[in-house]
Write a protein that holds these residues in place. Structure first.
Motif, short mmCIF file in Angstrom:
data_model
loop_
_atom_site.label_atom_id
_atom_site.label_comp_id
_atom_site.label_asym_id
_atom_site.label_seq_id
_atom_site.Cartn_x
_atom_site.Cartn_y
_atom_site.Cartn_z
N LEU A 32 -6.38 4.68 -9.54
CA LEU A 32 -6.29 4.03 -8.23
C LEU A 32 -4.89 4.18 -7.63
O LEU A 32 -4.74 4.31 -6.42
CB LEU A 32 -6.68 2.56 -8.33
N ASP A 36 -4.49 5.98 -3.80
CA ASP A 36 -3.89 5.45 -2.58
C ASP A 36 -2.85 6.42 -2.03
O ASP A 36 -2.63 6.50 -0.82
CB ASP A 36 -3.32 4.05 -2.79
N THR A 96 -8.78 -2.11 -2.27
CA THR A 96 -9.37 -0.78 -2.33
C THR A 96 -10.46 -0.61 -1.28
O THR A 96 -10.57 0.44 -0.63
CB THR A 96 -9.94 -0.51 -3.73
N TRP A 99 -8.75 0.01 2.17
CA TRP A 99 -8.22 1.34 2.48
C TRP A 99 -9.34 2.38 2.56
O TRP A 99 -9.24 3.35 3.32
CB TRP A 99 -7.10 1.75 1.54
N ALA A 100 -10.42 2.17 1.82
CA ALA A 100 -11.56 3.08 1.94
C ALA A 100 -12.19 2.99 3.33
O ALA A 100 -12.55 4.00 3.94
CB ALA A 100 -12.60 2.78 0.86
N LEU A 126 -3.86 -0.47 1.13
CA LEU A 126 -2.98 0.27 0.22
C LEU A 126 -1.87 -0.61 -0.34
O LEU A 126 -1.41 -0.41 -1.46
CB LEU A 126 -2.37 1.48 0.93
N VAL A 129 -2.88 -2.16 -3.78
CA VAL A 129 -3.03 -1.31 -4.95
C VAL A 129 -1.70 -1.11 -5.66
O VAL A 129 -1.59 -1.23 -6.88
CB VAL A 129 -3.65 0.04 -4.56
N GLY A 187 -13.12 6.19 -2.65
CA GLY A 187 -12.59 4.84 -2.69
C GLY A 187 -13.66 3.81 -3.00
O GLY A 187 -13.41 2.85 -3.75
N ALA A 190 -14.32 3.94 -6.65
CA ALA A 190 -13.23 3.31 -7.41
C ALA A 190 -13.38 1.80 -7.42
O ALA A 190 -13.08 1.14 -8.43
CB ALA A 190 -11.89 3.71 -6.80
N THR A 191 -13.84 1.23 -6.32
CA THR A 191 -14.06 -0.21 -6.27
C THR A 191 -15.10 -0.63 -7.31
O THR A 191 -14.95 -1.64 -8.00
CB THR A 191 -14.52 -0.64 -4.87
N TYR A 194 -13.68 -0.86 -10.79
CA TYR A 194 -12.92 -2.08 -11.06
C TYR A 194 -13.76 -3.18 -11.71
O TYR A 194 -13.25 -4.02 -12.44
CB TYR A 194 -12.34 -2.64 -9.75
#
Length: 478
Positions: A32, A36, A96, A99-100, A126, A129, A187, A190-191, A194
């Motif tokens: 991550l 970013d 996250t 920013w996505a 961002l 992160v 993104g 990636a969330t 988490y």
């Protein structure tokens, strides 16, 4: 209690997890941190196409990048302060998602105000992160290996910037919106990743706290507003925060490297689409020296075990020694031999081949690697020093304050160098105006090196005070 108070709300972080679970969590945090920076690196190689599509001067898109640096840095202070008080995992997930969403919105923008608004939304996310993620990662690393592990943390961000530059130049050569859409989907994935990480226990890496935590104690100290004057009074924090103003003015100007090499390609007769790919690939190659941050982190760890001034001295020497190599890099002529109008893959292969067949390209690459290798000593030792001279509940906030100043410096470097390029055009035709402007901005590294030397004088006392504080708290936890 001095320098921090114990939480009264019963907040507790989950302890441990299996070795595989912990490794998975570290990998997610590092990835991550790189993603970013992919988002940050997407825009610069596409300044020309975005500006043309939105019907604004190219320097206006450069100002968007400068604004996102600044907004991200301001947002990081708020994210970090909340993260030093509360559960950090939800904050990272929300950041996250933001920013996505902003990155996806950038791809859909049809006007300059819309593009600016989407980029600023991404910048807010961002900020979480970097600052909250830093706090988590430092709780996984013992002081003995902080330089090495933080070099991977910093390297992941550098790799992300390179990936963003390359992705923007290749995927966006024909359609600038495409890389933004792709990254937005990444993104979101990636969330979801988490969800399966665990909350790292605050302070778990500190030698002074190991026995107390193993015996069942819980380090439940949290930052309060009363701690802020103490943070700012810590002398080493002064230099670690302020050095970013000048360092990032220099680093911020380097986002224009793809433009410099694209202009050189166009000067040699290549079309704009081919020039964008050439500029992105050259800029990516020339930043490979950043992988040597691992060496800088190792040297910092080694010297820190011998003198408490070690990390700061390594950073000071690296920064100052790099300046002459940067000055050479911008002015050495490069002969570009690629098939004009060919596909991105063909152009990339031609650029890579020129490293071995064209002496000017090979010499430029060597110069760039040395310059980046020397300046990369800055990153891991800066991260490690923040952790060394501050207790666990202050680290995210101190990092974010440093990042705020970094953002101001980077925004100034990125924005003002664009103005400088425009002003220099009267005396130096492109691409020489870009070379002269970039060279001038690297002189900001000189005061940066001096501030690291000053930090080497104050850090021994501050480290000793933190160690004494943690010993006292460990006695109270038992």
């Amino acid at each position: 209690m001095a320098d921090g108070t114990r939480a009264g709300d019963g907040v507790r972080n989950a302890w441990g997890g299996t070795a595989a679970h912990r490794l998975y969590s570290v990998v997610v945090f590092v990835i991550l941190a790189s993603l970013d920076n992919v988002a940050i690196g997407l825009v610069p190689p596409l300044y020309g196409p975005i500006a043309a599509d939105l019907d604004v001067p190219q320097r206006m898109i450069g100002l968007v990048t400068a604004a996102t640096f600044l907004v991200s840095a301001v947002a990081a202070v708020i994210w970090a302060y909340v993260g030093d008080r509360r559960d950090r995992k939800p904050l990272l997930m929300v950041g996250t998602l933001l920013w996505a969403a902003g990155t996806g919105g950038s791809a859909l923008a049809t006007s300059y105000p819309g593009f600016l608004a989407a980029q600023l939304l991404a910048a807010v996310g961002l900020g979480a992160v970097g600052s909250v993620g830093f706090s988590v990662v430092t709780d996984l690393i013992s002081p003995r290996r902080r330089g090495l592990v933080m070099s991977f943390w910093g390297l992941s961000q550098g790799v992300g910037t390179l990936a963003g530059t390359l992705t923007g130049g290749i995927l966006g050569a024909v359609d600038w919106r495409r890389p933004f859409l792709v990254l937005s989907v990444v993104g979101l994935a990636a969330t979801a990743a988490y969800l399966f990480t665990f909350d790292v226990r605050r302070g778990q890496s500190e030698p002074e706290l190991v026995d107390a935590l193993a015996a069942g104690g819980d380090y439940d100290y949290r930052i309060t507003r009363a701690d802020l004057p103490r943070i700012l009074a810590r002398r080493t924090n002064h230099w670690l925060i302020l050095q970013g103003l000048t360092a990032q003015a220099a680093f911020g100007s380097l986002v224009w490297l793809p433009v410099l090499f694209a202009e050189r390609a166009q000067q040699q007769g290549y079309t704009a689409a081919t020039a964008v790919v050439v500029g992105s690939v050259f800029a990516t190659l020339f930043q490979l020296g950043g992988v040597f941050s691992i060496v800088g982190g190792l040297i910092g760890d080694w010297l820190q075990r011998r003198t408490a001034r070690g990390r700061a001295l390594v950073a000071a020497v690296g920064i100052l020694a790099a300046v002459p190599f940067y000055l050479v890099l911008f002015f050495v002529p490069i002969s570009i031999q690629v098939p004009d109008g060919a596909g991105a893959g063909t152009v990339v292969r031609a650029v890579l081949g020129s490293v071995f067949t064209e002496p000017t390209v090979g010499f430029s690459l060597l110069t760039a690697i040395v310059a980046l290798a020397l300046t990369s000593a800055n990153s891991p030792n800066w991260f490690a020093l923040i952790a060394d001279v501050n207790p666990p509940e202050h680290r995210g906030t101190v990092y974010s304050l440093g990042n705020l100043v970094n953002g101001v410096g980077r925004a100034a470097g990125n924005g003002l160098v664009g103005v400088a390029f425009h002003g220099l055009r009267a005396a130096f035709p492109p691409p020489l105006n870009y070379a002269v402007g970039l060279a001038a901005f690297q002189l900001f590294f000189v005061p940066t090196g001096i501030m690291y030397w000053l930090a080497s004088r104050t850090s021994p006392r501050d480290i000793e005070q933190v160690q004494a504080l943690l010993h006292t708290r460990a006695d109270h936890l038992r």
